[in-house]
Design a protein around this motif. Sequence first.
Motif, PDB file in Angstrom:
ATOM      1  N   LYS A  34     -38.429 -14.415  47.859  1.00 56.28           N
ATOM      2  CA  LYS A  34     -37.737 -15.352  48.751  1.00 56.28           C
ATOM      3  C   LYS A  34     -37.892 -16.820  48.337  1.00 56.28           C
ATOM      4  N   ARG A  35     -38.651 -17.049  47.266  1.00 56.50           N
ATOM      5  CA  ARG A  35     -38.893 -18.418  46.813  1.00 56.50           C
ATOM      6  C   ARG A  35     -38.234 -18.687  45.462  1.00 56.50           C
ATOM      7  N   HIS A  36     -37.840 -19.941  45.274  1.00 56.12           N
ATOM      8  CA  HIS A  36     -37.339 -20.405  43.984  1.00 56.12           C
ATOM      9  C   HIS A  36     -38.538 -20.512  43.047  1.00 56.12           C
ATOM     10  N   LYS A  37     -38.465 -19.864  41.874  1.00 55.99           N
ATOM     11  CA  LYS A  37     -39.600 -19.813  40.949  1.00 55.99           C
ATOM     12  C   LYS A  37     -39.446 -20.817  39.810  1.00 55.99           C
ATOM     13  N   GLU A  38     -40.528 -21.526  39.557  1.00 58.53           N
ATOM     14  CA  GLU A  38     -40.648 -22.357  38.369  1.00 58.53           C
ATOM     15  C   GLU A  38     -41.902 -21.901  37.652  1.00 58.53           C
ATOM     16  N   LYS A  39     -41.885 -22.005  36.328  1.00 65.33           N
ATOM     17  CA  LYS A  39     -43.047 -21.584  35.544  1.00 65.33           C
ATOM     18  C   LYS A  39     -43.554 -22.725  34.679  1.00 65.33           C
ATOM     19  N   VAL A  40     -44.858 -22.725  34.513  1.00 65.23           N
ATOM     20  CA  VAL A  40     -45.527 -23.610  33.571  1.00 65.23           C
ATOM     21  C   VAL A  40     -46.019 -22.710  32.442  1.00 65.23           C
ATOM     22  N   TYR A  41     -45.482 -22.896  31.241  1.00 66.34           N
ATOM     23  CA  TYR A  41     -45.878 -22.081  30.094  1.00 66.34           C
ATOM     24  C   TYR A  41     -46.997 -22.788  29.336  1.00 66.34           C
ATOM     25  N   LEU A  42     -48.116 -22.083  29.195  1.00 64.01           N
ATOM     26  CA  LEU A  42     -49.281 -22.648  28.520  1.00 64.01           C
ATOM     27  C   LEU A  42     -49.692 -21.778  27.341  1.00 64.01           C
ATOM     28  N   GLU A  43     -50.225 -22.413  26.302  1.00 61.92           N
ATOM     29  CA  GLU A  43     -50.881 -21.661  25.245  1.00 61.92           C
ATOM     30  C   GLU A  43     -52.173 -21.106  25.841  1.00 61.92           C
ATOM     31  N   SER A  44     -52.615 -19.961  25.374  1.00 57.05           N
ATOM     32  CA  SER A  44     -53.821 -19.366  25.952  1.00 57.05           C
ATOM     33  C   SER A  44     -55.021 -20.303  25.834  1.00 57.05           C
ATOM     34  N   ALA A  45     -55.094 -21.098  24.786  1.00 56.21           N
ATOM     35  CA  ALA A  45     -56.209 -22.027  24.615  1.00 56.21           C
ATOM     36  C   ALA A  45     -56.242 -23.093  25.713  1.00 56.21           C
ATOM     37  N   LEU A  75     -55.627 -22.581  28.851  1.00 58.55           N
ATOM     38  CA  LEU A  75     -56.041 -22.015  30.137  1.00 58.55           C
ATOM     39  C   LEU A  75     -57.441 -22.472  30.538  1.00 58.55           C
ATOM     40  N   VAL A  76     -58.242 -22.910  29.582  1.00 61.26           N
ATOM     41  CA  VAL A  76     -59.609 -23.355  29.880  1.00 61.26           C
ATOM     42  C   VAL A  76     -59.676 -24.830  30.262  1.00 61.26           C
ATOM     43  N   LYS A  77     -58.582 -25.544  30.133  1.00 60.33           N
ATOM     44  CA  LYS A  77     -58.570 -26.972  30.433  1.00 60.33           C
ATOM     45  C   LYS A  77     -58.372 -27.200  31.930  1.00 60.33           C
ATOM     46  N   ARG A  78     -59.355 -27.817  32.566  1.00 62.98           N
ATOM     47  CA  ARG A  78     -59.261 -28.073  34.007  1.00 62.98           C
ATOM     48  C   ARG A  78     -58.432 -29.322  34.314  1.00 62.98           C
ATOM     49  N   ILE A  79     -58.270 -30.198  33.328  1.00 63.10           N
ATOM     50  CA  ILE A  79     -57.474 -31.407  33.509  1.00 63.10           C
ATOM     51  C   ILE A  79     -56.427 -31.448  32.402  1.00 63.10           C
ATOM     52  N   GLN A  80     -55.150 -31.476  32.828  1.00 59.09           N
ATOM     53  CA  GLN A  80     -54.064 -31.547  31.850  1.00 59.09           C
ATOM     54  C   GLN A  80     -52.766 -31.933  32.526  1.00 59.09           C
ATOM     55  N   ARG A  81     -51.843 -32.432  31.734  1.00 52.42           N
ATOM     56  CA  ARG A  81     -50.495 -32.758  32.217  1.00 52.42           C
ATOM     57  C   ARG A  81     -49.572 -31.683  31.668  1.00 52.42           C
ATOM     58  N   VAL A  82     -48.741 -31.114  32.546  1.00 52.28           N
ATOM     59  CA  VAL A  82     -47.845 -30.028  32.151  1.00 52.28           C
ATOM     60  C   VAL A  82     -46.454 -30.288  32.712  1.00 52.28           C
ATOM     61  N   GLU A  83     -45.503 -29.477  32.244  1.00 49.77           N
ATOM     62  CA  GLU A  83     -44.139 -29.578  32.741  1.00 49.77           C
ATOM     63  C   GLU A  83     -43.618 -28.174  33.011  1.00 49.77           C
ATOM     64  N   THR A  84     -42.915 -28.004  34.129  1.00 46.73           N
ATOM     65  CA  THR A  84     -42.355 -26.697  34.461  1.00 46.73           C
ATOM     66  C   THR A  84     -41.114 -26.447  33.614  1.00 46.73           C
ATOM     67  N   ASP A  85     -40.653 -25.214  33.637  1.00 45.47           N
ATOM     68  CA  ASP A  85     -39.437 -24.875  32.896  1.00 45.47           C
ATOM     69  C   ASP A  85     -38.196 -25.532  33.497  1.00 45.47           C
ATOM     70  N   HIS A  86     -38.353 -26.204  34.654  1.00 41.91           N
ATOM     71  CA  HIS A  86     -37.239 -26.938  35.261  1.00 41.91           C
ATOM     72  C   HIS A  86     -37.418 -28.448  35.135  1.00 41.91           C
ATOM     73  N   GLY A  87     -38.394 -28.871  34.305  1.00 39.12           N
ATOM     74  CA  GLY A  87     -38.559 -30.295  34.018  1.00 39.12           C
ATOM     75  C   GLY A  87     -39.430 -31.071  34.983  1.00 39.12           C
ATOM     76  N   ARG A  88     -40.074 -30.420  35.926  1.00 39.55           N
ATOM     77  CA  ARG A  88     -40.940 -31.112  36.877  1.00 39.55           C
ATOM     78  C   ARG A  88     -42.315 -31.333  36.235  1.00 39.55           C
ATOM     79  N   GLU A  89     -42.780 -32.590  36.245  1.00 37.89           N
ATOM     80  CA  GLU A  89     -44.088 -32.896  35.689  1.00 37.89           C
ATOM     81  C   GLU A  89     -45.175 -32.685  36.732  1.00 37.89           C
ATOM     82  N   LEU A  90     -46.280 -32.094  36.274  1.00 30.22           N
ATOM     83  CA  LEU A  90     -47.424 -31.856  37.147  1.00 30.22           C
ATOM     84  C   LEU A  90     -48.679 -32.321  36.438  1.00 30.22           C
TER      85      LEU A  90
END
Length: 151
Positions: free
Chosen positions: A20-31, A33-48
């Motif tokens: 029932k929700r619109h899905k966005e994904k953040v694709y990360l390299e497995s390496a 996944l251990v970073k607690r602080i990082q800047r990422v972007e969703t597949d729809h261009g939203r920065e987090l």
Amino acid sequence: MIIEKIVTNIEKLDQEELNKRHKEKVYLESAHLVKRIQRVETDHGRELGIRLKEPRDLEAGDVLYMDEKNIIIVDVLSDDLLIICPRSINEMGTIAHQLGNRHLPAQFEGEEMLVQYDYLVEELLLELGIPFKREKRKVKQAFRHIGHSHG
């Protein structure tokens, strides 16, 4: 938007809640996944910004954000892996010992041992006659090195 905690994992949500929700994904390299602080972007261009307060690794399927209409989910890019398939406890012990001496992190899925591709490990497996295959595969968690020294 700053993400400070993981909401849940999609494995804990029922399919109706997810659909029932619109899905966005953040694709990360497995390496990453251990970073607690990082800047990422969703597949729809939203920065987090991710700044996790708790000391935990990210995992595939982690929900970074969820409201009534939207959900942002972590997904992992495929890794180049060696999938090792020992036929006996002897082969398993031999390769585990060899990889442990090299401090190579491994993961296990069923009867398979997964390690990140390394041509030296490939040569070792061929030399030892231990069955393996090389393939691109998504892992759920990061390959984590265990802190140890021979001091």
